[in-house]
Write an enzyme that holds these catalytic residues in place. Structure first.
Site, PDB file in Angstrom:
ATOM      1  N   HIS A 157       6.095   1.424  -3.411  1.00  0.00           N
ATOM      2  CA  HIS A 157       5.848   0.391  -2.387  1.00  0.00           C
ATOM      3  C   HIS A 157       7.095  -0.465  -2.177  1.00  0.00           C
ATOM      4  O   HIS A 157       7.459  -0.788  -1.043  1.00  0.00           O
ATOM      5  CB  HIS A 157       4.692  -0.521  -2.805  1.00  0.00           C
ATOM      6  CG  HIS A 157       3.346   0.147  -2.793  1.00  0.00           C
ATOM      7  ND1 HIS A 157       2.979   1.071  -1.833  1.00  0.00           N
ATOM      8  CD2 HIS A 157       2.282   0.021  -3.615  1.00  0.00           C
ATOM      9  CE1 HIS A 157       1.740   1.475  -2.081  1.00  0.00           C
ATOM     10  NE2 HIS A 157       1.297   0.864  -3.152  1.00  0.00           N
ATOM     11  N   HIS A 179       4.272   3.744  -9.202  1.00  0.00           N
ATOM     12  CA  HIS A 179       3.462   3.526  -7.997  1.00  0.00           C
ATOM     13  C   HIS A 179       3.938   2.275  -7.242  1.00  0.00           C
ATOM     14  O   HIS A 179       4.207   2.323  -6.044  1.00  0.00           O
ATOM     15  CB  HIS A 179       1.989   3.387  -8.409  1.00  0.00           C
ATOM     16  CG  HIS A 179       1.036   3.155  -7.276  1.00  0.00           C
ATOM     17  ND1 HIS A 179       0.050   4.049  -6.931  1.00  0.00           N
ATOM     18  CD2 HIS A 179       0.907   2.117  -6.398  1.00  0.00           C
ATOM     19  CE1 HIS A 179      -0.628   3.575  -5.891  1.00  0.00           C
ATOM     20  NE2 HIS A 179      -0.137   2.398  -5.565  1.00  0.00           N
ATOM     21  N   GLU A 180       4.088   1.185  -7.969  1.00  0.00           N
ATOM     22  CA  GLU A 180       4.474  -0.067  -7.307  1.00  0.00           C
ATOM     23  C   GLU A 180       5.926  -0.028  -6.836  1.00  0.00           C
ATOM     24  O   GLU A 180       6.267  -0.617  -5.808  1.00  0.00           O
ATOM     25  CB  GLU A 180       4.235  -1.266  -8.234  1.00  0.00           C
ATOM     26  CG  GLU A 180       2.788  -1.427  -8.725  1.00  0.00           C
ATOM     27  CD  GLU A 180       1.750  -1.446  -7.611  1.00  0.00           C
ATOM     28  OE1 GLU A 180       2.102  -1.795  -6.470  1.00  0.00           O
ATOM     29  OE2 GLU A 180       0.578  -1.103  -7.874  1.00  0.00           O
TER      30      GLU A 180
END
Ligand SMILES: [Zn+2]
Length: 212
Positions: free
Chosen positions: A95, A91-92
Site C-alpha cells: 500500500h 502487505h502494508e
C-alpha cells in the site's frame, strides 16, 4: 485463549525490541527489502522510527497503512508469529509503495483502494501455498485468484461502509489489471525463493540496463 495471550506477549516484546533496535526492516526478509528499495528509488524513503508504529488494535485487525501520515501500523496485540508479522509488513508496504508511485486517492476513488488491496493480497504472501494449507483451503488452480479476490473484498469491507455487492462490482472491474500488475516484484512471489530472485533482479536492474 491464555496461551494465545502468552505467545502474543512474547512476540510483542520481540517486535518492540526489533523496532527499538531499528531492525524492523532487516528482520523481515527479501519482500520488504525489495519494497523499501523500490520506494527509495521512487523518491519515497522509509524511515524506521517515523514510518512504523506498533500499536494495540481493535478486533482481529493485524495492520494498517495511514495515508495521511504515511505510517504503517503493526498491531502488536494481534500479531503472534514472526511469519505473520512479515506478511503484515509486506502487505502494508505494498500500500505504501502504491501510495508513493501512483498518488492513490484512497478516500474518493474506490477503484484505487480496490486495486491496491488486490495487489497487496496477491503479492504479500497472504494467499501463498503454506498460508492456505494452514487455513485448510488447499484447492485447485484458480484458487490463488479466488483467495486474492476474497481477501481484497474483506479488506475493503473492513475500512469502507459499502455493501458487499458494491465492493464486489468494483473488485471485479479492476481485478485483471491489478492482479497482473506485479510491480515492483516482476512476478508473484509465492515463497522466499521467488522473493529472493525478485530481489536479485531488482538489485541488478541498473547493471542490466547499463550493459545494453
Ligand atoms: Zn490492505
Amino acid at each position: 485463549m491464555a496461551k494465545t495471550k502468552e505467545l502474543s506477549k512474547d512476540t510483542r516484546n520481540k517486535i518492540v525490541d526489533l523496532h527499538q533496535a531499528g531492525k524492523t526492516e532487516s528482520a523481515i526478509g527479501p519482500y520488504a527489502k525489495l519494497l523499501l528499495g523500490a520506494m527509495k528509488s521512487s523518491g519515497c524513503a522509509v524511515y524506521k522510527d517515523r514510518h512504523f508504529s506498533c500499536e494495540d488494535c481493535d478486533g482481529t485487525v493485524s495492520g494498517g497503512f495511514d495515508a495521511t501520515s504515511s505510517q504503517i501500523v503493526l498491531c502488536q496485540n494481534n500479531i503472534h508469529q514472526q511469519s505473520h508479522m512479515n506478511r503484515v509488513v509486506t502487505h502494508e508496504l505494498i500500500h505504501a509503495f502504491d501510495h508513493c508511485r501512483a498518488h492513490v486517492d484512497w478516500f474518493n476513488n474506490f477503484k484505487h483502494l480496490a486495486c491496491s488491496e488486490i495487489r497487496a493480497a496477491n503479492l504479500s504472501g497472504d494467499c501463498s501455498f503454506h498460508n492456505e494449507v494452514s487455513r485448510f483451503n488447499f484447492g485447485l488452480k484458480k484458487h490463488h485468484q479466488e483467495c486474492v479476490r476474497g481477501r481484497a473484498l474483506r479488506s475493503i469491507l473492513a475500512v469502507r461502509k459499502v455493501s458487499r455487492e458494491e465492493a464486489e462490482k468494483v473488485v471485479d472491474e479492476v481485478f485483471d489489471t491489478c492482479f497482473n500488475d506485479h510491480a515492483p516484484f516482476g512476478r508473484i512471489p509465492h515463497d522466499k525463493k521467488d522473493a529472493n530472485f525478485a530481489y536479485r533482479d531488482f538489485e541488478n536492474r541498473d547493471r542490466y540496463y547499463a550493459n545494453l
